[in-house]
Design an enzyme around this catalytic site. Structure first.
Site, short mmCIF file in Angstrom:
data_model
loop_
_atom_site.label_atom_id
_atom_site.label_comp_id
_atom_site.label_asym_id
_atom_site.label_seq_id
_atom_site.Cartn_x
_atom_site.Cartn_y
_atom_site.Cartn_z
N SER A 176 0.87 -1.30 0.10
CA SER A 176 -0.09 0.13 0.07
C SER A 176 0.75 1.30 0.14
CB SER A 176 -0.92 -0.09 1.46
OG SER A 176 -1.76 0.79 1.08
N HIS A 177 0.81 1.99 0.97
CA HIS A 177 1.35 3.18 1.21
C HIS A 177 2.79 3.23 1.51
CE1 HIS A 177 0.14 2.27 4.95
NE2 HIS A 177 0.86 3.05 5.49
N ASP A 182 -2.78 6.34 -3.14
CA ASP A 182 -1.48 5.66 -2.70
C ASP A 182 -1.25 4.62 -3.68
OD1 ASP A 182 -3.55 3.81 -2.31
OD2 ASP A 182 -2.63 3.43 -0.66
N ASP A 239 -1.66 1.27 -3.79
CA ASP A 239 -2.16 0.26 -4.48
C ASP A 239 -3.77 0.87 -4.69
OD1 ASP A 239 -2.89 0.62 -1.41
OD2 ASP A 239 -3.74 -1.09 -1.52
N ASP A 257 -6.17 2.52 -3.19
CA ASP A 257 -7.35 2.55 -2.40
C ASP A 257 -7.45 3.96 -1.43
OD1 ASP A 257 -5.18 1.93 -0.75
OD2 ASP A 257 -6.08 0.07 0.08
N ARG A 258 -6.31 4.71 -1.30
CA ARG A 258 -6.53 6.13 -0.50
C ARG A 258 -6.62 7.17 -1.52
NH1 ARG A 258 -2.51 5.80 4.52
NH2 ARG A 258 -2.65 3.65 5.09
N LYS A 293 -11.56 0.35 0.07
CA LYS A 293 -11.69 1.49 -0.28
C LYS A 293 -11.00 1.91 -1.52
CE LYS A 293 -7.41 2.15 2.70
NZ LYS A 293 -7.00 1.10 3.49
#
Ligand code: VG1
Ligand code: CO
Length: 541
Positions: free
Chosen positions: A113-114, A277, A279, A281-282, A376
Site C-alpha cells: 500500500s502506502h 496511494d 495500491d 485505495d486511498r 476503500k
C-alpha cells in the site's frame, strides 16, 4: 503437468497485520517465505481445488516474480482459473471489483500500500474473499495458525507465464486469463457517477491535478479523467507506475504529496488537487488553498452523495473507523440513518456492507469507499467529489466551509511516532491501559476526562468480538485523544496519537492551535516523554 510437493518449515512472524502481511521486500524474497504464506492461505480456505481466483498487485518491486510463484502454486493446489491484470497490475479496488464481477472465490493482492517499494523497502500480500473484501479476523487467524504448522507446499514446475499481453495462456489444467486492469473498473465508475455532468465541468474550464505518485492509479486516472471525462492531457501527474514509485513514499497526505500541496497553495493552483496511494485505495482531496481532512471528506461525501446517480435514493448508513473524527456521525444523525464505529482496517466494514447496513465507509488515513466494492477506493472518492462539484457549482473551499457552518467543525490531526523500540511502545500502551479505570473526573493540563476505555468491537452482524483496538480518552468540551499501535509498519513500532476537538461556534481556527489543549493532556496522561523519550512526532497529518 506434474504437481510437486515441496517440504518447508514454519517461518516466524507471518502474522497478518491491519492489512495483510507486510515485510521488507528482501524478507519476502527469502526461499519459502512467500510460498509458506500462500500455501497457508490455501490450507485455511479449505484448499484451492475447483476455485477461481483473481491475482494482481500495485506494480512494486517483486510484484511480477510473486505473481509467477502464486500462479504455479495455484495450479499445484488445483485452482481451475486465475484472472490476472496485464503486467501483473491491479489496483486494490479494481481487484475487489473483479472478484465480485466474476463471482470468484477470492484473490491475492500484492501490495504494501502506502509503504515505499523497492528491494530495500516493503512488500506485502493479502487474501480477499468471495465478497471482494479483505479476509476477516477469523480467517486471518486461521491463516496465521496454518503458517505455524506448515510442512509442505504444492506447486508445478513450468516456464514463466507472459503477463505482458491480454489473452489466455495455459498453465496445465488451470486456465489463466490476462485482462486489461482498467476496463471493468472504469465501466463500474461510469455506472455510479454522472459522467456527462463531469465532462461538462471539464469542458467549462475546470482544472485539476491528480498525482498518481508513480503508483498503480496512473493508468486508471489517465483512462478515466483524461480519457472518458475529457480532462486536459497532463491532468494526471506521475502517471507511470514504477517499481520503486520513483523513490517516493506513495502516501497521499500533505507530507508525502508535498509537491501537489505546494501547487495547491500557490497562485497557480488548479480547481482540484487529488492523489492516491501505492495500491489505489486511498485518496487525498485538496481545493485551491484548502486541504480537506479525510475525516471531513468522508462526512462531506456522505452529506452530498445523493447528488450522484448511484446514491440518489440515499444511504443506508455510514461507518467510520474508531480513530476517524465524529464528523460523519453528525451527518448520519441529520440524515436519520445508522452510524457505526469499527476498528481500524477495511476488513471490519465488510459485514456491515454485506448486510446492507451501511453504504459509505471511511477512515482518517485517507480511505473512503462505498458498497460498490469491498475495499476503500481512491479514484471513487475523487470521482464523487467531481460529481458533487459539477452539480453544486461551488469551489471545494466553499463546500467545506458550508459543511462546517451546518454541522460544526471537528478539528483533527494524527501524530505518528515512528520506529519506536517495540518494548517501549508496548509499555506506553500497557501503562495507559492500567490507568484507564481511574481516569474519568481527573484533569490533565487543564482538561477534565469524561470517559476512557480500550476499544472493543462487537460486530453487529456476526457477533464476533475484536479486543485491544486502541485507547479512547474523551474530555469535557468535545475533545478526544486516541492511542493505538500501527499494524502496517515493517520496522520497530509506530505509535499513533489521534487528536480531535469539536466546535460549532468557532470554525475558523488553525488546526494545531485548536488541538493544543487535547495534545498537552494526551501527552501528560500517557507520560509519553518518560516512555519513549520524546513528544514531537515524526509525521503530523
Ligand atoms: C494504516 C491506517 C489504516 C488503514 C491501513 C491500511 O493502518 O491507519 O486506517 O486501514 O493502514 O491501509 P495502521 O495499522 O498502520 O494504522 V492501506 O491503504 O495501507 O492498505
Ligand atoms: Co492502500
Amino acid at each position: 503437468m506434474k504437481i510437486e510437493t515441496i517440504a518447508t518449515n514454519p517461518i516466524e512472524g507471518q502474522m497478518p497485520g491491519t492489512s495483510g502481511l507486510r515485510k521488507k521486500t528482501r524478507v519476502f524474497m527469502e526461499p519459502g517465505y512467500l510460498e509458506n504464506f500462500v500455501q497457508a492461505t490455501f490450507d485455511a480456505i479449505g484448499g484451492g481445488e475447483g476455485k477461481t481466483l483473481i491475482v494482481g498487485g500495485d506494480g512494486r518491486y517483486f510484484n511480477k516474480v510473486a505473481i509467477q510463484t502464486i500462479l504455479k502454486m495455484a495450479a499445484g493446489n488445483g485452482v481451475v482459473k486465475v484472472i490476472v491484470g496485464k503486467d501483473g497490475i491491479l489496483s486494490t479496488p479494481a481487484a475487489s471489483h473483479l472478484i465480485r464481477l466474476n463471482k470468484a472465490d477470492g484473490g491475492f493482492i500484492l501490495s504494501a500500500s502506502h509503504n515505499p517499494g523497492g528491494i530495500d523497502e516493503d512488500f506485502g500480500i493479502k487474501f480477499n474473499g468471495q465478497n471482494g473484501g479483505p479476509a476477516p479476523e477469523n480467517l486471518t487467524a486461521k491463516i496465521f495458525d496454518a503458517t505455524k504448522t506448515i510442512a509442505k507446499f504444492k506447486t508445478v514446475s513450468t516456464a514463466e507465464i507472459n503477463l505482458n499481453a491480454c489473452g489466455s495462456p495455459s498453465l496445465g489444467a488451470m486456465e489463466v486469463q490476462i485482462v486489461d486492469p482498467v476496463e471493468s473498473y472504469s465501466a463500474l465508475m461510469e455506472t455510479l457517477f454522472d459522467f456527462p455532468a463531469i465532462r461538462g465541468l471539464f469542458k467549462g474550464g475546470f482544472t485539476m491535478c491528480f498525482d498518481a505518485m508513480h503508483a498503480v492509479t496512473g493508468p486508471y486516472a489517465k483512462a478515466i479523467l483524461e480519457g472518458a471525462l475529457g480532462a486536459t492531457e497532463g491532468t494526471v501527474a506521475n502517471g507511470v507506475p514504477l517499481e520503486d514509485f520513483g523513490k517516493g513514499h506513495p502516501d497521499p497526505n500533505p507530507i508525502w504529496a508535498k509537491t501537489l500541496m505546494d501547487l495547491m497553495m500557490s497562485s497557480a493552483a488548479p480547481d482540484l488537487g487529488a492523489a492516491s496511494d501505492g495500491d489505489g485505495d486511498r485518496n487525498m482531496i485538496v481545493g485551491r488553498g484548502a486541504y480537506v481532512t479525510p475525516s471531513d471528506s468522508l462526512a462531506i461525501l456522505a452529506a452530498n452523495a445523493h447528488l450522484a446517480p448511484a446514491y440518489r435514493d440515499g444511504l443506508a448508513g455510514i461507518a467510520r473507523s474508531m480513530p476517524t473524527s465524529a464528523a460523519s456521525d453528525r451527518v448520519a444523525k441529520k440524515l436519520g440513518i445508522g452510524s457505526y464505529e469499527t476498528p481500524t482496517g477495511w476488513k471490519f466494514f465488510g459485514n456491515l456492507l454485506d448486510a446492507g447496513k451501511v453504504t459509505i465507509c471511511g477512515e482518517e488515513s485517507a480511505g473512503t469507499g462505498s458498497s460498490h466494492v469491498r475495499e476503500k477506493d481512491g479514484l471513487w472518492a475523487v470521482l464523487l467529489w467531481l460529481n458533487i462539484l459539477a452539480v453544486r457549482k461551488q469551489s471545494v473551499a466553499e463546500i467545506v466551509s458550508d459543511h462546517w457552518q451546518r454541522f460544526g467543525r471537528d478539528y483533527y490531526s494524527r501524530y505518528d511516532y515512528e520506529n519506536v523500540a517495540t518494548g517501549s511502545a508496548n509499555q506506553l500502551m500497557q501503562s495507559l491501559c492500567s490507568k484507564l479505570p481511574g481516569l474519568a473526573g481527573q484533569a490533565f493540563a487543564g482538561m477534565t476526562v469524561t470517559a476512557a476505555d480500550e476499544f472493543s468491537y462487537h460486530d453487529p452482524v456476526d457477533g464476533s468480538v475484536s479486543n485491544n483496538q486502541g485507547i479512547r480518552i474523551y474530555f469535557e468540551g468535545g475533545s478526544r485523544a486516541v492511542f493505538r499501535l500501527s499494524g502496517t509498519g515493517t520496522q520497530g513500532a509506530t505509535i499513533r496519537l489521534y487528536l480531535e476537538q469539536y466546535s460549532n461556534t468557532d470554525i475558523g481556527r488553525d488546526t494545531q492551535e485548536a488541538l493544543q489543549g487535547v495534545r498537552a493532556a494526551a501527552q501528560s496522561i500517557s507520560d509519553m516523554n518518560a516512555h519513549i523519550g520524546r513528544v514531537e512526532p515524526d509525521v503530523i497529518t
